[in-house]
Design a protein around this motif. Structure first.
Motif, PDB file in Angstrom:
ATOM      1  N   TYR A 212      10.496 -11.486  17.080  1.00  0.00           N
ATOM      2  CA  TYR A 212      11.425 -11.142  18.162  1.00  0.00           C
ATOM      3  C   TYR A 212      11.913  -9.698  17.985  1.00  0.00           C
ATOM      4  CZ  TYR A 212      11.360 -16.149  19.272  1.00  0.00           C
ATOM      5  OH  TYR A 212      10.970 -17.429  19.604  1.00  0.00           O
ATOM      6  N   THR A 213      13.205  -9.492  17.814  1.00  0.00           N
ATOM      7  CA  THR A 213      13.736  -8.119  17.749  1.00  0.00           C
ATOM      8  C   THR A 213      13.779  -7.554  16.334  1.00  0.00           C
ATOM      9  OG1 THR A 213      16.016  -8.933  17.549  1.00  0.00           O
ATOM     10  CG2 THR A 213      15.170  -8.548  19.780  1.00  0.00           C
ATOM     11  N   MET A 214      13.317  -8.310  15.350  1.00  0.00           N
ATOM     12  CA  MET A 214      13.403  -7.839  13.964  1.00  0.00           C
ATOM     13  C   MET A 214      12.282  -6.856  13.665  1.00  0.00           C
ATOM     14  SD  MET A 214      13.789 -10.038  10.452  1.00  0.00           S
ATOM     15  CE  MET A 214      14.591  -9.256   9.048  1.00  0.00           C
ATOM     16  N   GLU A 215      12.629  -5.656  13.234  1.00  0.00           N
ATOM     17  CA  GLU A 215      11.638  -4.645  12.892  1.00  0.00           C
ATOM     18  C   GLU A 215      11.056  -4.916  11.502  1.00  0.00           C
ATOM     19  OE1 GLU A 215      13.411  -0.809  13.224  1.00  0.00           O
ATOM     20  OE2 GLU A 215      13.820  -0.995  15.381  1.00  0.00           O
ATOM     21  N   ASN A 216       9.748  -4.707  11.378  1.00  0.00           N
ATOM     22  CA  ASN A 216       9.056  -4.916  10.094  1.00  0.00           C
ATOM     23  C   ASN A 216       9.415  -6.275   9.504  1.00  0.00           C
ATOM     24  OD1 ASN A 216       7.983  -2.211  10.196  1.00  0.00           O
ATOM     25  ND2 ASN A 216       9.994  -1.485   9.521  1.00  0.00           N
ATOM     26  N   ALA A 217       9.373  -7.282  10.371  1.00  0.00           N
ATOM     27  CA  ALA A 217       9.892  -8.609  10.008  1.00  0.00           C
ATOM     28  C   ALA A 217       9.145  -9.245   8.848  1.00  0.00           C
ATOM     29  CB  ALA A 217       9.830  -9.531  11.232  1.00  0.00           C
TER      30      ALA A 217
ATOM     31  N   LYS B 294       6.608 -13.117  -1.050  1.00  0.00           N
ATOM     32  CA  LYS B 294       5.223 -13.450  -0.723  1.00  0.00           C
ATOM     33  C   LYS B 294       5.152 -14.389   0.479  1.00  0.00           C
ATOM     34  CE  LYS B 294       0.807 -13.629  -1.001  1.00  0.00           C
ATOM     35  NZ  LYS B 294      -0.021 -12.463  -0.562  1.00  0.00           N
ATOM     36  N   LEU B 295       6.020 -15.369   0.523  1.00  0.00           N
ATOM     37  CA  LEU B 295       6.017 -16.318   1.639  1.00  0.00           C
ATOM     38  C   LEU B 295       6.381 -15.625   2.951  1.00  0.00           C
ATOM     39  CD1 LEU B 295       7.748 -19.405  -0.048  1.00  0.00           C
ATOM     40  CD2 LEU B 295       5.297 -19.073   0.376  1.00  0.00           C
ATOM     41  N   ILE B 296       7.328 -14.684   2.893  1.00  0.00           N
ATOM     42  CA  ILE B 296       7.711 -13.932   4.095  1.00  0.00           C
ATOM     43  C   ILE B 296       6.516 -13.147   4.638  1.00  0.00           C
ATOM     44  CG2 ILE B 296       9.094 -11.978   4.927  1.00  0.00           C
ATOM     45  CD1 ILE B 296      11.320 -12.933   3.017  1.00  0.00           C
ATOM     46  N   GLU B 297       5.708 -12.578   3.739  1.00  0.00           N
ATOM     47  CA  GLU B 297       4.568 -11.762   4.154  1.00  0.00           C
ATOM     48  C   GLU B 297       3.515 -12.576   4.914  1.00  0.00           C
ATOM     49  OE1 GLU B 297       3.200 -10.131   0.512  1.00  0.00           O
ATOM     50  OE2 GLU B 297       4.724  -8.549   0.434  1.00  0.00           O
ATOM     51  N   ILE B 298       3.487 -13.870   4.705  1.00  0.00           N
ATOM     52  CA  ILE B 298       2.482 -14.725   5.358  1.00  0.00           C
ATOM     53  C   ILE B 298       3.075 -15.270   6.655  1.00  0.00           C
ATOM     54  CG2 ILE B 298       0.962 -16.714   5.106  1.00  0.00           C
ATOM     55  CD1 ILE B 298       1.300 -16.429   2.059  1.00  0.00           C
ATOM     56  N   GLU B 299       2.654 -14.745   7.772  1.00  0.00           N
ATOM     57  CA  GLU B 299       3.217 -15.170   9.057  1.00  0.00           C
ATOM     58  C   GLU B 299       2.859 -16.629   9.342  1.00  0.00           C
ATOM     59  OE1 GLU B 299       2.761 -12.450  12.352  1.00  0.00           O
ATOM     60  OE2 GLU B 299       2.423 -10.762  10.989  1.00  0.00           O
ATOM     61  N   SER B 300       3.823 -17.369   9.863  1.00  0.00           N
ATOM     62  CA  SER B 300       3.609 -18.803  10.117  1.00  0.00           C
ATOM     63  C   SER B 300       4.435 -19.257  11.315  1.00  0.00           C
ATOM     64  CB  SER B 300       3.960 -19.615   8.866  1.00  0.00           C
ATOM     65  OG  SER B 300       5.294 -19.349   8.432  1.00  0.00           O
ATOM     66  N   HIS B 301       4.263 -18.551  12.422  1.00  0.00           N
ATOM     67  CA  HIS B 301       5.038 -18.857  13.631  1.00  0.00           C
ATOM     68  C   HIS B 301       4.098 -19.135  14.797  1.00  0.00           C
ATOM     69  CE1 HIS B 301       4.089 -14.729  14.881  1.00  0.00           C
ATOM     70  NE2 HIS B 301       4.379 -14.380  13.636  1.00  0.00           N
ATOM     71  N   LYS B 302       4.660 -19.475  15.932  1.00  0.00           N
ATOM     72  CA  LYS B 302       3.847 -19.922  17.071  1.00  0.00           C
ATOM     73  C   LYS B 302       2.991 -18.825  17.687  1.00  0.00           C
ATOM     74  CE  LYS B 302       7.689 -19.377  20.380  1.00  0.00           C
ATOM     75  NZ  LYS B 302       8.590 -20.126  21.310  1.00  0.00           N
ATOM     76  N   GLU B 303       3.279 -17.577  17.384  1.00  0.00           N
ATOM     77  CA  GLU B 303       2.481 -16.478  17.923  1.00  0.00           C
ATOM     78  C   GLU B 303       1.399 -16.009  16.956  1.00  0.00           C
ATOM     79  OE1 GLU B 303       5.205 -13.417  19.093  1.00  0.00           O
ATOM     80  OE2 GLU B 303       6.192 -14.652  20.612  1.00  0.00           O
ATOM     81  N   SER B 304       1.366 -16.562  15.754  1.00  0.00           N
ATOM     82  CA  SER B 304       0.360 -16.158  14.766  1.00  0.00           C
ATOM     83  C   SER B 304      -0.890 -17.031  14.921  1.00  0.00           C
ATOM     84  CB  SER B 304       0.910 -16.274  13.341  1.00  0.00           C
ATOM     85  OG  SER B 304       1.304 -17.598  13.056  1.00  0.00           O
ATOM     86  N   VAL B 305      -2.053 -16.425  14.768  1.00  0.00           N
ATOM     87  CA  VAL B 305      -3.315 -17.140  14.959  1.00  0.00           C
ATOM     88  C   VAL B 305      -3.435 -18.293  13.976  1.00  0.00           C
ATOM     89  CG1 VAL B 305      -5.826 -16.924  14.860  1.00  0.00           C
ATOM     90  CG2 VAL B 305      -4.459 -15.085  15.863  1.00  0.00           C
ATOM     91  N   GLN B 306      -3.015 -18.084  12.738  1.00  0.00           N
ATOM     92  CA  GLN B 306      -3.198 -19.094  11.703  1.00  0.00           C
ATOM     93  C   GLN B 306      -2.122 -20.168  11.701  1.00  0.00           C
ATOM     94  OE1 GLN B 306      -2.315 -15.933  11.155  1.00  0.00           O
ATOM     95  NE2 GLN B 306      -0.846 -15.730   9.476  1.00  0.00           N
TER      96      GLN B 306
END
Length: 405
Positions: free
Chosen positions: A94-99, A24-36
């Motif tokens: 980055y290069t990870m597919e379906n990250a 569940k935590l992986i599904e929630i994006e939390s990086h510098k390119e994510s709006v939230q």
């Protein structure tokens, strides 16, 4: 701690619960390119804790970027308090597919942040819930601190250190160590050296001043003077400081004499060194260069807008918190614990700088972090939750003056 109580810890923690929470935590994006940014994951963690009747709250460090805290146990100052710390940001795909679509394969869970470090976050969250469910009479207090920005300037942990709003006797940092115990690591500093020349047409190079040539001369001086000096320095645990020239920026076209060139360095530094002393080392190289070329235009600066302040961590290997983790690994898993230095950097250095002794110990392999195939072993996730729970039970039952050995 008796055999029955240790058996209870293993039985009270469900591996599937830890893995599902990590997914569940992986599904929630939390990086510098994510709006939230980190806000969505922080509020999810807050909601998770509150659904288990655990006190939880957020503290906004920057707009849309909150730290998330939770606590269980009693605020009895005569007993020890611990912090379970992890960063809730990740690097982008980055290069990870379906990250951000977690995938199980054999014994591993794949996804961005699986090992760095949403897996450890999940293990700490499950440890907190386990303590609340089955051990409501903790004498001391356990605090979960999920912080922002570790992948950039580490402002989340630095805020804790600078504000003094959270205090503890020990902090465990869940960076990936394969559950090895790592009480120390080097500091990290980025420095830029800028050279300014004069542009001209490539067919008339003598009419210009080639900044790339000046930069290449500086590199030679650095290799001949600074690198040998760093080789002569050594810390008994951390070894030698290092310097890496990681990026060169210069020139616009082959037929133009470049009027600018930038060298960007990564410096891993030891206790006893400082940001000021490292800048002075570069300035000394400039002075050497100017002896033969006094008209050269060059400047040196910290790249603090990118890295902030990343000091070293130097918790003694015989600290009672280290010994307690050793005891936990030996008791729970029947193996001799490894106590070594952490090869990367962690928020533990910020917390230690603020007076909270810190130790790095988390599930997974550091080499899998940031990679195109980031993964974590699911059994190790479970073991981390068990170890954090055991450590919390062991430590919070001790008085402030007990050594913990």
């Amino acid at each position: 701690m008796g055999t029955d109580k240790i058996k209870d810890i293993f039985e009270n923690i469900d591996q599937e619960e830890v893995v599902v929470l990590t997914e569940k935590l992986i599904e929630i994006e939390s990086h510098k390119e994510s709006v939230q940014r980190e806000s969505a994951v922080a509020y999810y963690i807050q909601s998770f804790f509150r659904s288990h009747d655990i006190e939880a709250w957020t503290e906004e460090i920057y707009p849309n970027r909150p730290n998330i805290y939770a606590k269980v146990g009693k605020s009895d100052k005569s007993y020890k308090r611990i912090i379970l710390n992890g960063h809730i940001d990740t690097v982008p795909a980055y290069t990870m597919e379906n990250a951000f679509q977690p995938k199980r394969k054999e014994n591993d869970l794949y996804g961005r942040g699986a090992v760095d470090m949403k897996g450890a976050i999940a293990a700490m969250m499950v440890a907190m819930v386990t303590l609340k469910r089955y051990y409501p009479n903790l004498a001391g207090e356990v605090i979960f601190a999920g912080v922002i920005d570790e992948e950039e300037r580490a402002e989340g942990a630095r805020h804790i250190a600078d504000s003094g709003n959270l205090t503890a006797d020990i902090a465990i940092i869940g960076e990936p160590t394969e559950l090895k115990i790592m009480p120390a690591h080097k500091g990290m500093e980025w420095t830029e050296v800028a050279f300014h020349g004069k542009s001209s047409h490539g067919s008339t190079p003598n009419a210009g001043i080639n900044a790339v040539y000046h930069a290449s001369e500086f590199i030679r001086i650095m290799q001949e003077n600074l690198l040998p000096e760093l080789e002569r320095r050594e810390h008994p645990v951390l070894g030698k400081p290092t310097l890496n020239l990681g990026k060169i920026i210069g020139g616009s076209d082959p037929n133009v004499v470049p009027d600018k060139c930038f060298l960007q360095f990564d410096r891993r530094w030891l206790p006893g060194e400082s940001t000021e002393s490292m800048i002075e080392e570069f300035n000394n190289l400039v002075r050497i260069q100017k002896k033969t070329n006094p008209s050269i235009e060059v400047s040196v600066r910290r790249m603090s807008e990118t890295t902030g302040y990343h000091p070293p961590l130097d918790t003694p290997f015989d600290h009672w918190g280290v010994k307690a983790l050793e005891k936990g690994v030996r008791t729970l898993f029947g193996r001799d614990p490894e106590v070594v230095m952490f090869p990367g950097w962690s928020d533990g250095a910020q917390l230690a700088n603020g007076g909270i002794p810190s130790v790095v110990c988390g599930p997974g392999r550091l080499e899998d972090a940031h990679s195109g195939k980031e993964k974590i072993n699911m059994n190790e996730l479970y073991q981390a939750a068990v170890l954090y729970t055991y450590f919390a039970l062991d430590i919070t039952g001790r008085g402030k003056n007990e050594s913990g050995k």
